[in-house]
Every structure is written in structure tokens, then in C-alpha cells.
Design an enzyme around this catalytic site. Structure first.
Site, PDB file in Angstrom:
ATOM      1  NE  ARG A 241      40.549  86.953  77.865  1.00 31.34           N
ATOM      2  CZ  ARG A 241      41.138  86.372  78.743  1.00 31.34           C
ATOM      3  NH1 ARG A 241      41.454  84.932  78.389  1.00 31.34           N
ATOM      4  NH2 ARG A 241      41.829  87.079  79.788  1.00 31.34           N
ATOM      5  CD  GLU A 270      34.888  81.901  79.253  1.00 27.38           C
ATOM      6  OE1 GLU A 270      35.521  81.758  80.137  1.00 27.38           O
ATOM      7  OE2 GLU A 270      35.500  82.001  78.094  1.00 27.38           O
ATOM      8  CG  HIS A 289      38.528  79.946  79.912  1.00 26.87           C
ATOM      9  ND1 HIS A 289      38.216  81.265  79.867  1.00 26.87           N
ATOM     10  CD2 HIS A 289      40.034  79.741  79.911  1.00 26.87           C
ATOM     11  CE1 HIS A 289      39.370  81.985  79.772  1.00 26.87           C
ATOM     12  NE2 HIS A 289      40.381  81.235  79.714  1.00 26.87           N
TER      13      HIS A 289
HETATM   14  P1  NAD Z   1      51.170  86.430  72.974  1.00 27.75           P
HETATM   15  O1  NAD Z   1      51.072  87.862  73.440  1.00 27.75           O
HETATM   16  O2  NAD Z   1      52.385  85.640  73.184  1.00 27.75           O
HETATM   17  O3  NAD Z   1      50.764  86.492  71.380  1.00 27.75           O
HETATM   18  C1  NAD Z   1      49.582  87.380  70.904  1.00 27.75           C
HETATM   19  C2  NAD Z   1      49.930  87.465  69.255  1.00 27.75           C
HETATM   20  O4  NAD Z   1      48.862  87.910  68.708  1.00 27.75           O
HETATM   21  C3  NAD Z   1      51.117  88.603  69.164  1.00 27.75           C
HETATM   22  O5  NAD Z   1      52.045  87.929  68.526  1.00 27.75           O
HETATM   23  C4  NAD Z   1      50.448  89.701  68.646  1.00 27.75           C
HETATM   24  O6  NAD Z   1      51.387  90.292  67.592  1.00 27.75           O
HETATM   25  C5  NAD Z   1      49.157  88.914  67.872  1.00 27.75           C
HETATM   26  N1  NAD Z   1      48.281  89.839  67.702  1.00 27.75           N
HETATM   27  C6  NAD Z   1      47.665  91.109  68.291  1.00 27.75           C
HETATM   28  N2  NAD Z   1      46.904  91.777  67.754  1.00 27.75           N
HETATM   29  C7  NAD Z   1      46.613  90.812  66.610  1.00 27.75           C
HETATM   30  C8  NAD Z   1      45.649  91.186  65.507  1.00 27.75           C
HETATM   31  N3  NAD Z   1      44.827  92.144  65.481  1.00 27.75           N
HETATM   32  N4  NAD Z   1      45.586  90.162  64.460  1.00 27.75           N
HETATM   33  C9  NAD Z   1      46.775  89.097  64.429  1.00 27.75           C
HETATM   34  N5  NAD Z   1      47.451  89.158  65.427  1.00 27.75           N
HETATM   35  C10 NAD Z   1      47.412  89.867  66.463  1.00 27.75           C
HETATM   36  O7  NAD Z   1      50.094  85.992  73.664  1.00 27.75           O
HETATM   37  P2  NAD Z   1      49.898  84.017  73.981  1.00 27.75           P
HETATM   38  O8  NAD Z   1      50.806  83.885  75.228  1.00 27.75           O
HETATM   39  O9  NAD Z   1      50.253  83.423  72.698  1.00 27.75           O
HETATM   40  O10 NAD Z   1      48.436  84.144  74.246  1.00 27.75           O
HETATM   41  C11 NAD Z   1      47.189  84.512  73.255  1.00 27.75           C
HETATM   42  C12 NAD Z   1      46.004  84.640  74.147  1.00 27.75           C
HETATM   43  O11 NAD Z   1      45.509  83.387  74.514  1.00 27.75           O
HETATM   44  C13 NAD Z   1      46.120  85.337  75.257  1.00 27.75           C
HETATM   45  O12 NAD Z   1      45.785  86.770  75.043  1.00 27.75           O
HETATM   46  C14 NAD Z   1      44.953  84.685  75.993  1.00 27.75           C
HETATM   47  O13 NAD Z   1      43.429  85.554  76.131  1.00 27.75           O
HETATM   48  C15 NAD Z   1      44.562  83.438  75.458  1.00 27.75           C
HETATM   49  N6  NAD Z   1      44.957  82.388  76.711  1.00 27.75           N
HETATM   50  C16 NAD Z   1      43.834  81.528  76.802  1.00 27.75           C
HETATM   51  C17 NAD Z   1      43.939  80.463  77.736  1.00 27.75           C
HETATM   52  C18 NAD Z   1      42.936  79.404  78.052  1.00 27.75           C
HETATM   53  O14 NAD Z   1      42.962  78.520  78.940  1.00 27.75           O
HETATM   54  N7  NAD Z   1      41.941  79.443  77.135  1.00 27.75           N
HETATM   55  C19 NAD Z   1      45.121  80.346  78.595  1.00 27.75           C
HETATM   56  C20 NAD Z   1      46.326  81.448  78.327  1.00 27.75           C
HETATM   57  C21 NAD Z   1      46.135  82.342  77.199  1.00 27.75           C
END
Ligand code: NAD
Length: 330
Positions: A241, A270, A289
Site C-alpha cells: 500500500r 492513486e 498498481h
Molecule cells: P497477509 O495478510 O497474508 O500478510 C500480511 C502480513 O503482514 C501478515 O503476516 C501480518 O502479520 C504482517 N503484518 C501486519 N502488521 C505488521 C507490522 N506492523 N509489521 C510487520 N508485519 C506486519 O497479506 P498478503 O496477501 O501477503 O498481502 C499483503 C498486502 O499486499 C495486502 O494487505 C495488500 O494491501 C497488498 N496487495 C497489493 C496488491 C497489488 O496489486 N499491488 C495485490 C494484492 C495485495
């Protein structure tokens, strides 16, 4: 029997799906009609969602006052992984299930993060600028350092972070990670060295890739102080994000040579304003994105998402629930 109503909202729903035929057809499986809402007017939006049974949304804020306006909503589906624009606590209070689509694009986002890492590390932007300008001199990208033996620091070792670990295995890169919400055995199982403090990761990593959700804790998690702590040769990649990085601080760090380069798929705003300074940084690659995208993931997104809405409207439990506590209170 009353016909139910499913409202879709948020510009990126219509950017991803030009034609909503699939959504209209799928709604019929729940005896519902689909109402695509495209207006920016907040008053009209509240009125439209007031008698909706389900809302399918990307990035359009659904805050407490919106939730208060809803009288019969059963499910809010974030048609993506992130759901930071929804007031989940207020939804739970109203007994509304909040759901998302967590697995549709994991593989693609990890691949995109790796692509940004490689593009930065191999200086592709500089080399392409050279050939586009009619030149043929590889020296423009000097100095370029090898990836082999370097440390990849992953912040957030969830689905995407773990997938990235798998992807770098053949590259002889050492993955290290910071994720305070996981137990030690996950790190051991993945063969990833654990950093208990963010600072330890910032000090050690040659490449940093961000994979956290946007929360009050991760908002501007990478700012001036963190950038100053990174190695001068470090590469920073963000596919999670935009608001996780303080944009002006990154601009300064890139221009001052505090870090070597960065690859971003997400920005604080965005789409960005045309005068966004980051867009003109020569040691930065920006993609719009797009990390999640493939034809297959687009298909999974609409299928997984609408299956979930149909399940809930037909009285079944959703497969992915953001607020499971909503069931305890029922
Ligand atoms: P997920 O929930 O499987 O993993 C997120 C991880 O972050 C978890 O293990 C959690 O414990 C950890 N976390 C939370 N707070 C934290 C902190 N303060 N410090 C360190 N770690 C922390 O999510 P995911 O499927 O791996 O996706 C991650 C992010 O990617 C999503 O939240 C989304 O915003 C983003 N995303 C972007 C796109 C894109 O097209 N650019 C697409 C999908 C997802």
C-alpha cells in the site's frame, strides 16, 4: 420473495471490469439485482446503500456513517486483498460480515515484487533510457552490484511475503524478515532468519520488500528515520500500500543518494497528480498498481468474490471472513 440488491462501488471496480455481465448473472444466483454505483456524491451513495443486501467495493471508504445508513446489509466484500477503507469495527457492531479475496493474486504480486527488484538491481530503467536515446554504452549503469549473496529483507511475512521467499530460493539471496505477529516456528519452517526489530532488518538488508496491510501501525512505517538507516546501496520495493511509505521522505532519500533505488507499484495517492515528484525520479520505477494483474487472476477475483456474496446472501458462511467475531455476537 423480495428481490435482493447488490451495490458495486469504487472506480477500480469499473477499471478492472469494463463489462459487468458476469456480476449481473451471478447476482441472479442469490435472487438479487446488481446496481453499479458510479457517482461521487456521498449523499447519493448513502441513499443507494441504505437498502442494499450486499456491497462489492474497491477502495471507496465505508465509514461509520455509511454503515449506520445501512438497514439490511449482510456482507461487504472488498474485491481485493486490502480492506483498510472499511470501518470493520462498525460493520461488526451492525452484524455485517466483512469479506475479502485474499488469494486471487498472491503469486502475481510476489512475481511483480521480484520483477521490480531485478529491474532495479539490473538498472533496466537507466539502460533503456540509453538505448531509447540512441546510445549503446553500458557504462551508464555503473556501478552495478550482484544479487548473489545479498540479503532480502521482507517486511510482512504473510501470503505474498512467503511466496516471494520461494521465488528467490534459486537466486542465492538470503531472505530475512520482520513480522511481529508470527511465531518463531513459521520463520523456522520457511528457513527465513527472523528480525525481532524493524531496525535490525533495516540495518542488514540489501533489498527491502514491503508486504504488510495498511493499518495505523504500518502507515508511514518507512519514513525519514527508516530510510536514513538503510544501506546506501539498498533497493526498496513496495507492492503493498502506498501509504506505508512516506512519499516526500522517499523522494528526498532517492535524490540525495541515501538509498540506491526503488520500485513502487503503489503510491500514497492513486492515480497520482501529474506533478507528483516521485514520477520523475531517475532511480525509481513506478507501475500503476498492476502487481496483482494477469488474465487468470482477474478471473479468480470476480469468481471468488461473487461466490462469496452469493454464499452469504443464500444463508451460507463465507470462506474468508475479516471479522469472525461477527458470528460470536450472532
Ligand atoms: P497477509 O495478510 O497474508 O500478510 C500480511 C502480513 O503482514 C501478515 O503476516 C501480518 O502479520 C504482517 N503484518 C501486519 N502488521 C505488521 C507490522 N506492523 N509489521 C510487520 N508485519 C506486519 O497479506 P498478503 O496477501 O501477503 O498481502 C499483503 C498486502 O499486499 C495486502 O494487505 C495488500 O494491501 C497488498 N496487495 C497489493 C496488491 C497489488 O496489486 N499491488 C495485490 C494484492 C495485495
Amino acid at each position: 420473495m423480495r428481490e435482493k440488491k447488490i451495490v458495486t462501488a469504487g472506480d477500480r471496480v469499473y477499471l478492472k471490469f469494463f463489462d459487468l455481465d458476469f456480476f449481473h448473472e451471478k447476482a441472479k444466483e442469490a435472487n438479487a439485482r446488481l446496481v453499479p454505483f458510479k457517482d461521487f456524491d456521498e449523499g447519493k451513495f448513502k441513499q443507494e446503500i441504505s437498502d442494499a443486501d450486499a456491497i462489492v467495493v474497491i477502495d471507496r471508504p465505508l465509514q461509520k456513517d455509511h454503515l449506520q445508513a445501512m438497514t439490511c446489509c449482510k456482507i461487504i466484500l472488498a474485491l481485493e486483498v486490502g480492506y483498510d477503507f472499511i470501518d470493520v469495527a462498525a460493520a461488526t457492531e451492525k452484524g455485517i460480515v466483512v469479506s475479502n479475496v485474499p488469494t486471487y493474486g498472491t503469486e502475481q504480486v510476489a512475481l511483480h515484487a521480484l520483477s521490480l527488484i531485478l529491474a532495479c538491481q539490473r538498472e533496466l530503467k537507466t539502460l533503456m533510457a540509453e538505448t531509447s536515446a540512441g546510445g549503446w554504452n553500458y557504462n551508464v549503469c555503473k556501478p552495478l552490484w550482484e544479487l548473489k549473496g545479498k540479503k532480502l529483507g521482507i517486511i510482512g511475512l504473510g501470503r505474498i511475503g512467503r511466496n516471494l521467499v520461494k521465488k528467490v530460493q534459486g537466486l542465492e539471496v538470503e531472505p530475512i524478515a520482520y513480522d511481529p505477529y508470527l511465531s518463531d516456528d513459521i520463520f523456522q519452517m520457511l528457513g527465513v532468519k527472523r528480525c525481532y526489530d524493524l531496525e535490525d532488518l533495516l540495518d542488514a538488508a540489501d533489498i527491502i520488500s514491503l508486504h504488510v496491510p495498511l493499518t495505523p501501525e504500518t502507515h508511514h512505517m518507512i519514513g525519514e528515520r527508516e530510510l536514513a538507516r538503510m544501506k546506501n546501496r539498498a533497493i526498496l520495493v513496495n507492492t503493498c500500500r502506498g501509504k506505508v511509505i512516506d512519499g516526500p521522505a522517499l523522494f528526498k532519500a532517492l535524490n540525495d543518494g541515501q538509498i540506491a533505488g526503488a520500485g513502487l507499484d503503489v503510491l500514497e495517492k492513486e492515480p497520482p497528480d501529474p506533478e507528483e515528484p516521485l514520477l520523475n525520479c531517475k532511480n525509481l520505477i513506478v507501475t500503476p498498481h498492476a502487481a496483482w494483474y494477469s488474465e487468470e487472476s482477474l478471473d479468480r477475483l470476480k469468481n471468488f468474490g461473487m461466490d462469496e456474496v452469493v454464499r452469504v446472501l443464500n444463508g451460507k458462511r463465507p470462506r474468508f471472513v475479516v471479522n469472525p467475531e461477527v458470528f460470536f455476537q450472532r
